[in-house]
Enzyme design. Sequence first.
Site, PDB file in Angstrom:
ATOM      1  CG  ASP A 131      -2.064  -0.210   8.125  1.00 17.31           C
ATOM      2  OD1 ASP A 131      -2.247  -1.590   7.387  1.00 17.31           O
ATOM      3  OD2 ASP A 131      -2.962   0.574   7.663  1.00 17.31           O
ATOM      4  N   GLY A 180       0.922  -1.142  -0.014  1.00 15.76           N
ATOM      5  CA  GLY A 180       0.086   0.072  -0.069  1.00 15.76           C
ATOM      6  C   GLY A 180       0.775   1.422   0.141  1.00 15.76           C
TER       7      GLY A 180
HETATM    8  O1  F6P Z   1      -1.710  -1.102   4.421  1.00 10.36           O
HETATM    9  C1  F6P Z   1      -2.276  -0.002   4.162  1.00 10.36           C
HETATM   10  C2  F6P Z   1      -3.580  -0.285   3.739  1.00 10.36           C
HETATM   11  O2  F6P Z   1      -4.172   1.042   3.435  1.00 10.36           O
HETATM   12  C3  F6P Z   1      -4.691  -0.855   5.091  1.00 10.36           C
HETATM   13  O3  F6P Z   1      -4.861   0.459   5.818  1.00 10.36           O
HETATM   14  C4  F6P Z   1      -5.861  -1.127   3.914  1.00 10.36           C
HETATM   15  O4  F6P Z   1      -6.680  -1.958   4.913  1.00 10.36           O
HETATM   16  C5  F6P Z   1      -5.176  -1.583   2.888  1.00 10.36           C
HETATM   17  O5  F6P Z   1      -4.041  -1.005   2.749  1.00 10.36           O
HETATM   18  C6  F6P Z   1      -5.904  -1.581   1.720  1.00 10.36           C
HETATM   19  O6  F6P Z   1      -5.315  -2.511   0.614  1.00 10.36           O
HETATM   20  P1  F6P Z   1      -5.527  -2.123  -0.948  1.00 10.36           P
HETATM   21  O7  F6P Z   1      -4.954  -0.711  -1.171  1.00 10.36           O
HETATM   22  O8  F6P Z   1      -4.784  -3.345  -1.572  1.00 10.36           O
HETATM   23  O9  F6P Z   1      -6.875  -2.077  -1.012  1.00 10.36           O
END
Ligand code: F6P
Length: 320
Positions: free
Chosen positions: A128, A11
């Site tokens: 996070d 992310g």
């Molecule tokens: O790891 C950071 C984050 O934003 C988390 O808080 C969230 O649950 C996840 O990534 C979302 O993942 P993606 O961007 O793959 O939807």
Amino acid sequence: MKKIGVVTSGGDAPGMNATIRAVTRIAHSKKFQVLGFQKGWEGLITNTFTPLTPRSVGGIIQLGGTILLTSRCSEFKKKEGIKKAAKTLALNKIDGLIVIGGNGSMKGALELSKKTRTLIVGIPATIDNDVFGTDETIGFDTAVNTAVAEIDKIRDTAISHERVFIVEVMGRTRGFLALTVGLTVGAETILVPEVNYKKEEIFRTIRESTAKGKKSGIIVAAEGVGDNRVLAREIEENTGTEVRISILGYAQRGGTPTARSRFLASLFANEAVELLSKGQGSKVVGLQNGKVTSIKLEKSCNTKKPLDLSLLKLANVLAT
Ligand code: F6P
């Protein structure tokens, strides 16, 4: 040490570009070449990179996102993918690799470090804030400020309509963001994945708030605690209070990084390049009690970062 690679993975987080900029300029000050691999681990598997120079990272310190792009690369979860990435490092004679990302990226870095002679150092960058070995990750402060600004607006309409709002913030498995945001917006209730909350408790808190004369309220919930639409309906049925939901979503992942996030980016990048220049790898840099340091990559990956649940009690007292 002559050539280092840099990659942003998982992310994205505000401050990743400030980190890429700092890594590149500090490395060049030591006469290292820098290769920026594209789209996270995918770039290492497909050997897709762009040379980074002090000029090519100009004007990005204030930009959210990552100029190298990122991905969640499922192929890298397989042995084959890691082998291909190791081959790319050897092919390009990369002496050191800096991995900028969150927990998942650090785990990937650990697996890769077992298959390559390239020294690997992780820089924790995720909204996070759940990487063991650092009190704070790059991007966390920016996401907190983004969420706080949005919830302050939501509180206006909650007050006007005498409603309770459940505001969902990011954090699929950990509640660092929810807890910090909840405390700083004065939320009446904070729901984190680490605590199995009882709905009756929530109903009681709202009834007590109403009895004390409070006409509105904010519940900050990490996305990982469950289906907040069901909870909203049950609160209405059990307390008679009108409830609405607001999901802050991906706005928390973008935006111009705060000074704090940029500051951490510069300090962590410096520590990471220093470690590589001293021939040290398999480390994750971080901030511990105000000091920039580093711990073993394996330790970081195998240790769950504790959440200070006493802050939940503090939040309750502050919200009375
Ligand atoms: O790891 C950071 C984050 O934003 C988390 O808080 C969230 O649950 C996840 O990534 C979302 O993942 P993606 O961007 O793959 O939807």
